[in-house]
Design an enzyme around this catalytic site. Structure first.
Site, short mmCIF file in Angstrom:
data_model
loop_
_atom_site.label_atom_id
_atom_site.label_comp_id
_atom_site.label_asym_id
_atom_site.label_seq_id
_atom_site.Cartn_x
_atom_site.Cartn_y
_atom_site.Cartn_z
N GLU A 85 -5.13 -18.21 -0.08
CA GLU A 85 -5.01 -17.41 1.06
C GLU A 85 -4.41 -15.87 0.65
O GLU A 85 -3.36 -15.54 1.43
CB GLU A 85 -4.44 -17.82 2.29
CG GLU A 85 -4.91 -19.02 2.91
CD GLU A 85 -3.89 -19.58 3.87
OE1 GLU A 85 -3.12 -19.42 4.02
OE2 GLU A 85 -4.71 -20.52 4.69
N ARG A 97 5.68 0.07 6.54
CA ARG A 97 6.48 -0.98 5.63
C ARG A 97 7.91 -0.46 5.30
O ARG A 97 8.91 -1.31 5.38
CB ARG A 97 5.56 -1.15 4.47
CG ARG A 97 4.26 -2.17 4.82
CD ARG A 97 3.50 -2.49 3.38
NE ARG A 97 4.59 -3.55 2.76
CZ ARG A 97 5.25 -3.46 1.66
NH1 ARG A 97 5.10 -2.34 1.21
NH2 ARG A 97 5.87 -4.57 1.42
N CYS A 135 9.92 10.57 15.96
CA CYS A 135 11.20 10.68 16.59
C CYS A 135 12.21 9.49 16.32
O CYS A 135 12.56 8.88 17.30
CB CYS A 135 11.11 11.52 17.87
SG CYS A 135 10.37 12.93 17.97
N GLU A 136 12.34 9.05 15.07
CA GLU A 136 13.19 7.85 14.80
C GLU A 136 13.74 8.21 13.43
O GLU A 136 12.98 8.63 12.34
CB GLU A 136 12.18 6.66 14.60
CG GLU A 136 11.40 6.24 15.62
CD GLU A 136 12.20 5.21 16.76
OE1 GLU A 136 13.01 4.67 16.18
OE2 GLU A 136 11.67 5.03 17.91
C1 PLP Z 1 -0.07 -13.56 5.98
C2 PLP Z 1 -0.59 -14.85 5.32
C3 PLP Z 1 -1.31 -14.94 4.15
C4 PLP Z 1 -1.37 -13.81 3.06
O1 PLP Z 1 -0.05 -13.35 2.79
P1 PLP Z 1 0.03 -12.26 1.60
O2 PLP Z 1 1.39 -12.20 1.10
O3 PLP Z 1 -0.61 -11.01 2.03
O4 PLP Z 1 -0.78 -12.67 0.71
C5 PLP Z 1 -1.72 -16.03 4.02
N1 PLP Z 1 -1.79 -17.15 4.98
C6 PLP Z 1 -1.09 -17.16 5.95
C7 PLP Z 1 -0.98 -18.36 6.56
C8 PLP Z 1 -0.58 -16.00 6.35
O5 PLP Z 1 0.43 -15.99 7.41
#
Ligand code: PLP
Length: 437
Positions: A289, A328, A359-360
């Site tokens: 993922e 970020r 304004c931060e």
């Molecule tokens: C955010 C997330 C990701 C992706 O994370 P990256 O650091 O962008 O690769 C994958 N799996 C789950 C469950 C997440 O919450």
């Protein structure tokens, strides 16, 4: 300046090669960025299609030989055009809300190729996911397992599910993006997961046959991944020996990227090898993922210098982009390389605090950063903005959301038009329609 070229260790990543002449990733060089900024205005998100394609292909190639699928984490960058591009390359989606489910489906990603993660899924979101035939739920609590059972039974369908394991490893990343320690809200212990498998007859409408983990984001070392994978593998084997067939192991995302010139990020092959080794002998499907790794370096923010300000103690460069556009640095103290374009690139350097107009005091992109001297109107690129950039944007200080464009060679397409003031304000109304609570 010389033409020294910094190569990625992985030759497949050559779309991300930078040289020290302009500092821009190669995938953006064919685009006339000043013309783009003049035409579409600033701040402007620019994504490079070839760079995204290259990453997803490199990952696919690294995983070849495994029965593995990519489930792109939509929250990194949910723009429909970016999702479509990834879908064309064979990626499915990892979603964390009903909104992301809608985005993924609209981009043409098959419901079967979508996994649903997240620590707090509402009944409505679970129902929606079941109705469209989502591939798999990554379950994070007993209460969620009960809810999915109840909702699946009411609909006469079987939910397919994995348990999100919290392997209790330190991902060695920023505390706000670390998710796999026992004290984090995510996942359940192996002991709790074991109890679920042993009692799985209690949830007859949930096919509990998978394991899931995601230990954190922006991982620059694979050691925590290896450690977590080893725990997952031992658990899968224990479950299999106890008669619980495991059809899917989802190893999560988290692969880090290079935000800073000279930084070393793990590459796809090393990552795939770690998976290959840990899960050797596993006969089911492996899911990954990644979010950030696929898109972060394929995006920049083009922004103009509003003014240079000599403060009492420091010299400030005030940009027309702000923390609402790219959060970020404010949220994670994240470093982003900043590259002046055009004439500024050749000037002698100065030391700036690079800030936005919000304004931060936290609206700061860089502190004491050495940059070529800039003037009002100069165009500046903030690099590494393709992930957790636009997707974390807000309209704080009533600043409309910026436009997003996709470049592909010397062509570009607007993939999100700049929000108008009317759009920003739509939905608000005077308190004239009073009702009893
Ligand atoms: C955010 C997330 C990701 C992706 O994370 P990256 O650091 O962008 O690769 C994958 N799996 C789950 C469950 C997440 O919450």
């Amino acid at each position: 300046m010389g033409a020294a070229i910094f190569f990625w260790s992985n030759a497949l990543d050559q779309g991300f090669t930078r040289d020290d002449h302009c500092g821009l990733p190669e995938a953006f060089r064919q685009a006339d960025l000043p013309a783009l900024a003049a035409r579409e205005g600033t701040p402007l998100y620019v994504y490079a299609a070839p760079a995204i394609r290259q990453r997803v292909r490199a990952l696919r190639e690294a995983l070849s030989g495994l029965d593995a699928g990519i489930r792109y984490a939509v929250k990194a960058n949910g723009n429909g055009a970016v999702l479509r591009l990834l879908a064309e390359e064979g990626a499915g989606a990892d979603i964390v809300s009903g909104g992301e489910l809608e985005r993924a489906l609209r981009a043409g990603i098959a419901a079967a190729d979508i996994v649903f993660s997240g620590v707090g899924k509402s009944d409505a979101e679970i129902a929606l996911a079941l109705d469209v035939g989502i591939g798999r739920f990554n379950i994070e609590s007993r209460a969620e397992l009960d809810a999915i059972q109840r909702i699946a039974a009411a609909r006469g369908v079987t939910a397919v599910a994995s348990v999100r394991i919290n392997p209790d490893v330190d991902a060695m990343t920023h505390a706000k993006i670390s998710t796999g320690k026992a004290e984090n809200k995510f996942g359940v212990s192996i002991a709790e997961a074991r109890a679920w498998f042993d009692a799985k007859a209690q949830w007859p409408d949930v096919r509990l046959d998978g394991l899931h983990m995601h230990i954190g984001s922006q991982l620059l070392s694979l050691d925590p991944v290896r450690e977590a994978l080893a725990r997952m593998a031992a658990f899968w084997k224990e479950l299999a020996a106890a008669g619980h067939a495991i059809a899917s192991i989802d190893v999560g995302g988290g692969l880090g990227v290079r935000y800073r010139e000279g930084e070393q990020a793990p590459d796809a092959r090393e990552y795939a090898d770690a998976i290959r080794q840990a899960l050797a002998g596993f006969g089911g499907r492996i899911l990954v993922e990644p979010g950030r790794w696929l898109v972060a370096e394929a995006g920049i923010v083009l922004t103009r210098v509003l003014l240079e300000k000599h403060g009492q103690a420091r010299r400030f460069l005030v940009l027309d982009a702000a923390m609402n556009d790219l959060l970020r640095p404010s949220l994670y103290d994240a470093w982003h390389d900043i590259v002046p374009l055009g004439a500024a690139a050749a000037r002698e350097s100065a030391t700036y605090d690079v800030v936005g107009p919000v304004c931060e005091t936290g609206d700061t992109f860089a502190t004491a950063r050495e940059l070529p001297r800039c003037e009002a109107g100069d165009l500046v690129a903030i690099l590494g903005a393709g992930a957790y950039g636009a997707s974390m944007g807000s309209t704080y200080n009533s600043r409309p959301l910026p436009a997003e464009v996709l470049v592909d060679g010397d062509r570009y397409a607007v993939v999100r038009r700049r929000q108008s003031l009317d759009e920003m304000l739509s939905g608000e109304q005077p308190a004239s329609d009073w009702r009893r609570t």
